[in-house]
Write a protein that holds these residues in place. Structure first.
Motif, PDB file in Angstrom:
ATOM      1  N   VAL A  87     -10.501  17.396  -5.916  1.00 33.56           N
ATOM      2  CA  VAL A  87      -9.858  16.412  -5.045  1.00 33.56           C
ATOM      3  C   VAL A  87      -8.392  16.335  -5.473  1.00 33.56           C
ATOM      4  CG1 VAL A  87      -9.766  14.040  -4.244  1.00 33.56           C
ATOM      5  CG2 VAL A  87     -11.978  15.073  -4.772  1.00 33.56           C
ATOM      6  N   TRP A  88      -7.503  16.589  -4.535  1.00 34.12           N
ATOM      7  CA  TRP A  88      -6.067  16.497  -4.783  1.00 34.12           C
ATOM      8  C   TRP A  88      -5.510  15.282  -4.040  1.00 34.12           C
ATOM      9  CZ3 TRP A  88      -3.098  19.920  -7.728  1.00 34.12           C
ATOM     10  CH2 TRP A  88      -3.729  21.105  -8.121  1.00 34.12           C
ATOM     11  N   THR A  89      -4.617  14.567  -4.686  1.00 29.75           N
ATOM     12  CA  THR A  89      -3.909  13.470  -4.013  1.00 29.75           C
ATOM     13  C   THR A  89      -2.432  13.510  -4.392  1.00 29.75           C
ATOM     14  OG1 THR A  89      -4.384  11.908  -5.828  1.00 29.75           O
ATOM     15  CG2 THR A  89      -5.914  11.936  -3.940  1.00 29.75           C
ATOM     16  N   PHE A  90      -1.601  13.137  -3.424  1.00 32.17           N
ATOM     17  CA  PHE A  90      -0.169  12.996  -3.669  1.00 32.17           C
ATOM     18  C   PHE A  90       0.234  11.602  -3.220  1.00 32.17           C
ATOM     19  CE2 PHE A  90       4.351  13.326  -2.757  1.00 32.17           C
ATOM     20  CZ  PHE A  90       4.824  14.021  -3.863  1.00 32.17           C
ATOM     21  N   GLU A  91       0.606  10.756  -4.178  1.00 26.27           N
ATOM     22  CA  GLU A  91       1.005   9.379  -3.904  1.00 26.27           C
ATOM     23  C   GLU A  91       2.523   9.301  -3.873  1.00 26.27           C
ATOM     24  OE1 GLU A  91       0.831   5.816  -6.794  1.00 26.27           O
ATOM     25  OE2 GLU A  91      -1.060   5.710  -5.678  1.00 26.27           O
ATOM     26  N   PHE A  92       3.065   8.902  -2.730  1.00 23.06           N
ATOM     27  CA  PHE A  92       4.509   8.905  -2.535  1.00 23.06           C
ATOM     28  C   PHE A  92       5.181   7.722  -3.221  1.00 23.06           C
ATOM     29  CE2 PHE A  92       2.912  11.520   0.836  1.00 23.06           C
ATOM     30  CZ  PHE A  92       3.902  12.465   1.078  1.00 23.06           C
ATOM     31  N   ASN A  93       6.387   7.968  -3.680  1.00 24.41           N
ATOM     32  CA  ASN A  93       7.266   6.892  -4.148  1.00 24.41           C
ATOM     33  C   ASN A  93       8.171   6.517  -2.981  1.00 24.41           C
ATOM     34  OD1 ASN A  93       6.172   7.130  -6.716  1.00 24.41           O
ATOM     35  ND2 ASN A  93       7.795   8.473  -7.449  1.00 24.41           N
ATOM     36  N   GLY A  94       7.806   5.464  -2.270  1.00 22.56           N
ATOM     37  CA  GLY A  94       8.601   5.055  -1.117  1.00 22.56           C
ATOM     38  C   GLY A  94       8.264   5.852   0.122  1.00 22.56           C
ATOM     39  N   PRO A 104      -8.819  17.277   4.617  1.00 22.00           N
ATOM     40  CA  PRO A 104      -7.689  16.409   4.292  1.00 22.00           C
ATOM     41  C   PRO A 104      -7.923  14.967   4.755  1.00 22.00           C
ATOM     42  CG  PRO A 104      -7.042  18.340   5.610  1.00 22.00           C
ATOM     43  CD  PRO A 104      -8.514  18.177   5.719  1.00 22.00           C
ATOM     44  N   PHE A 105      -7.215  14.063   4.121  1.00 24.99           N
ATOM     45  CA  PHE A 105      -7.172  12.671   4.565  1.00 24.99           C
ATOM     46  C   PHE A 105      -5.821  12.085   4.199  1.00 24.99           C
ATOM     47  CE2 PHE A 105      -9.086  12.795   0.354  1.00 24.99           C
ATOM     48  CZ  PHE A 105      -8.419  11.801  -0.363  1.00 24.99           C
ATOM     49  N   CYS A 106      -5.498  10.965   4.822  1.00 22.48           N
ATOM     50  CA  CYS A 106      -4.179  10.369   4.641  1.00 22.48           C
ATOM     51  C   CYS A 106      -4.284   8.854   4.612  1.00 22.48           C
ATOM     52  CB  CYS A 106      -3.264  10.829   5.782  1.00 22.48           C
ATOM     53  SG  CYS A 106      -1.669   9.973   5.857  1.00 22.48           S
ATOM     54  N   VAL A 107      -3.546   8.229   3.729  1.00 24.26           N
ATOM     55  CA  VAL A 107      -3.419   6.773   3.688  1.00 24.26           C
ATOM     56  C   VAL A 107      -2.039   6.428   4.238  1.00 24.26           C
ATOM     57  CG1 VAL A 107      -3.404   4.691   2.263  1.00 24.26           C
ATOM     58  CG2 VAL A 107      -4.906   6.616   1.654  1.00 24.26           C
ATOM     59  N   ASN A 108      -2.026   5.741   5.382  1.00 22.01           N
ATOM     60  CA  ASN A 108      -0.775   5.382   6.044  1.00 22.01           C
ATOM     61  C   ASN A 108      -0.567   3.868   5.958  1.00 22.01           C
ATOM     62  OD1 ASN A 108       1.429   5.004   7.674  1.00 22.01           O
ATOM     63  ND2 ASN A 108       0.540   5.918   9.496  1.00 22.01           N
ATOM     64  N   PRO A 109       0.404   3.410   5.179  1.00 22.36           N
ATOM     65  CA  PRO A 109       0.580   1.966   4.953  1.00 22.36           C
ATOM     66  C   PRO A 109       1.098   1.186   6.147  1.00 22.36           C
ATOM     67  CG  PRO A 109       2.343   3.184   3.909  1.00 22.36           C
ATOM     68  CD  PRO A 109       1.381   4.211   4.423  1.00 22.36           C
ATOM     69  N   GLU A 110       1.486   1.859   7.225  1.00 25.83           N
ATOM     70  CA  GLU A 110       2.079   1.177   8.375  1.00 25.83           C
ATOM     71  C   GLU A 110       1.141   0.131   8.980  1.00 25.83           C
ATOM     72  OE1 GLU A 110       5.124   1.370   9.498  1.00 25.83           O
ATOM     73  OE2 GLU A 110       5.693   2.834   7.965  1.00 25.83           O
ATOM     74  N   ARG A 111      -0.187   0.351   8.885  1.00 23.90           N
ATOM     75  CA  ARG A 111      -1.161  -0.557   9.505  1.00 23.90           C
ATOM     76  C   ARG A 111      -1.783  -1.540   8.519  1.00 23.90           C
ATOM     77  NH1 ARG A 111      -1.702  -0.342  15.239  1.00 23.90           N
ATOM     78  NH2 ARG A 111      -1.244   1.768  15.929  1.00 23.90           N
ATOM     79  N   ILE A 161       0.848  -1.180   0.000  1.00 23.36           N
ATOM     80  CA  ILE A 161       0.000   0.000   0.000  1.00 23.36           C
ATOM     81  C   ILE A 161       0.889   1.237   0.000  1.00 23.36           C
ATOM     82  CG2 ILE A 161      -1.822   1.234   1.217  1.00 23.36           C
ATOM     83  CD1 ILE A 161      -2.654  -1.487   0.124  1.00 23.36           C
ATOM     84  N   LYS A 162       0.623   2.163  -0.887  1.00 19.20           N
ATOM     85  CA  LYS A 162       1.417   3.372  -0.969  1.00 19.20           C
ATOM     86  C   LYS A 162       0.865   4.458  -0.047  1.00 19.20           C
ATOM     87  CE  LYS A 162       3.237   2.772  -5.646  1.00 19.20           C
ATOM     88  NZ  LYS A 162       3.461   3.433  -6.961  1.00 19.20           N
ATOM     89  N   LYS A 163       1.763   5.263   0.463  1.00 16.61           N
ATOM     90  CA  LYS A 163       1.354   6.400   1.280  1.00 16.61           C
ATOM     91  C   LYS A 163       0.738   7.470   0.399  1.00 16.61           C
ATOM     92  CE  LYS A 163       3.243   9.690   4.662  1.00 16.61           C
ATOM     93  NZ  LYS A 163       4.454  10.097   5.389  1.00 16.61           N
ATOM     94  N   VAL A 164      -0.395   8.021   0.838  1.00 11.04           N
ATOM     95  CA  VAL A 164      -1.106   9.030   0.058  1.00 11.04           C
ATOM     96  C   VAL A 164      -1.568  10.150   0.966  1.00 11.04           C
ATOM     97  CG1 VAL A 164      -3.093   9.516  -1.438  1.00 11.04           C
ATOM     98  CG2 VAL A 164      -1.936   7.300  -1.598  1.00 11.04           C
ATOM     99  N   TYR A 165      -1.336  11.390   0.545  1.00  8.55           N
ATOM    100  CA  TYR A 165      -1.979  12.547   1.141  1.00  8.55           C
ATOM    101  C   TYR A 165      -3.095  12.981   0.206  1.00  8.55           C
ATOM    102  CZ  TYR A 165       1.938  13.262   4.423  1.00  8.55           C
ATOM    103  OH  TYR A 165       2.875  13.112   5.426  1.00  8.55           O
ATOM    104  N   GLY A 166      -4.237  13.329   0.762  1.00 10.07           N
ATOM    105  CA  GLY A 166      -5.353  13.759  -0.068  1.00 10.07           C
ATOM    106  C   GLY A 166      -6.136  14.878   0.581  1.00 10.07           C
ATOM    107  N   ALA A 167      -6.950  15.554  -0.234  1.00 11.18           N
ATOM    108  CA  ALA A 167      -7.815  16.613   0.295  1.00 11.18           C
ATOM    109  C   ALA A 167      -8.968  16.837  -0.666  1.00 11.18           C
ATOM    110  CB  ALA A 167      -7.039  17.917   0.490  1.00 11.18           C
ATOM    111  N   ALA A 168     -10.170  16.935  -0.105  1.00  8.14           N
ATOM    112  CA  ALA A 168     -11.360  17.290  -0.875  1.00  8.14           C
ATOM    113  C   ALA A 168     -11.684  18.751  -0.614  1.00  8.14           C
ATOM    114  CB  ALA A 168     -12.535  16.406  -0.480  1.00  8.14           C
TER     115      ALA A 168
END
Length: 300
Positions: free
Chosen positions: A224-231, A180-187, A3-10
């Motif tokens: 809706v903006w999202t930023f999907e991290f590489n690593g 804002p919302f966030c996808v955190n792959p740690e869990r 799962i990739k880390k993602v920052y997002g905002a509506a």
């Protein structure tokens, strides 16, 4: 699949409507002590859950795009947080945590932290945090609230020939919110979430207010903006929020044109050098040209 880390905002606009009522204030739109409007994280997640549970048009579009079969939808995309579902039934299902997480999309994405242990039973061993964190939405400027009294021709009370709801519609005059919302792959390993689960969420966010009620008829998602991290990255989400937040043209905005919205180039420049990833933008106001099949005729 990782799962990739993602920052997002509506970015949400409300015009003479109520994006999120406050039960402690007779259902009026939420606001803080400084009169900035608010949308709770629970409301954001509720709309996403409802869209999946009722198999909305937006859900059907996501299903077609991701190739989710009817069988897969039935087996893996159910929603456990529903109004008519009793807590006892949920606690019974969660005893087999693997089956529970495999069946319920919202348990994999948002977790099941509402299932706390109690004297009646339950175990904290079955409590899981989700990979998606939703922040409180907040208006970009203080909001002005109003109220309307609605009447109806036919009465619904005995002895009344007409109905009246005194100040039954409480609303925001105009506001633009950023949630804002966030996808955190740690869990991710704890809930069994997959990348497809995240794609479902991201596909539904632009359609949060498609199933509008009377009170939220003037609420719409603008961007809706999202930023999907590489690593991995330690870039704070506040930098992402700052890069994509519209600017005020006036001190007290009252309409859409009182804001300057961020372009893709400007957002990329603001994030350049802080992290590697993919910045995406969904905009509701896509331009289109309508060409009638037959020319309009002048009236004789």
């Amino acid at each position: 699949m990782n799962i990739k880390k993602v920052y997002g905002a509506a970015i949400v606009q409300a015009t003479t409507s109520n994006p999120n009522g406050d039960p402690d204030n007779d259902g009026a739109p939420r606001k803080d002590i400084n009169d900035y409007g608010m949308i709770s994280p629970v409301a954001f997640k509720r709309r996403l859950r409802d869209s999946v549970a009722r198999r909305s048009d937006a859900w059907q579009g996501v299903v077609d795009e991701l190739g989710i079969s009817s069988k897969e939808a039935e087996e893996r995309f159910q929603v456990y947080v529903l109004k008519d579902r009793k807590p006892e039934a949920i606690k019974k299902e969660v005893e087999n945590i693997d089956n529970f997480q495999s069946k319920y999309w919202d348990a994999r994405v948002f977790g099941n932290t509402i299932l706390e242990s109690s004297e009646r039973g339950g175990s904290r061993d079955s409590v899981r945090c989700g990979v998606v964190t939703v922040y409180t939405g907040k208006s970009l400027a203080p909001v002005d609230l109003g109220a309307q009294t609605f009447t109806r021709v036919a009465g619904i009370q005995e002895g009344k020939d007409q109905g009246m709801g005194i100040e039954c519609h409480k609303y925001v005059e105009h506001a633009i919110y950023l949630q804002p919302f966030c996808v955190n792959p740690e869990r991710a390993k704890e809930t069994g979430v997959e990348q497809k689960d995240i794609k479902v969420l991201l596909g539904l966010v632009p359609h949060l207010y498609d199933g509008r009620s009377a009170s939220s008829a003037g609420v719409e998602v603008l961007e809706v903006w999202t930023f999907e991290f590489n690593g991995r990255s330690t870039m704070p989400i506040q930098r992402f929020i700052s890069a994509i937040t519209p600017r005020l043209k006036v001190e007290r905005p009252t309409q859409y044109s009182d804001y300057e919205f961020v372009t893709m180039g400007r957002a990329l420049a603001a994030l350049s050098g802080f992290a590697e990833g993919t910045l995406k933008e969904w905009v509701s106001s896509q331009e289109a040209v309508l060409e009638p099949k037959t020319p309009l005729k002048r009236a004789a």
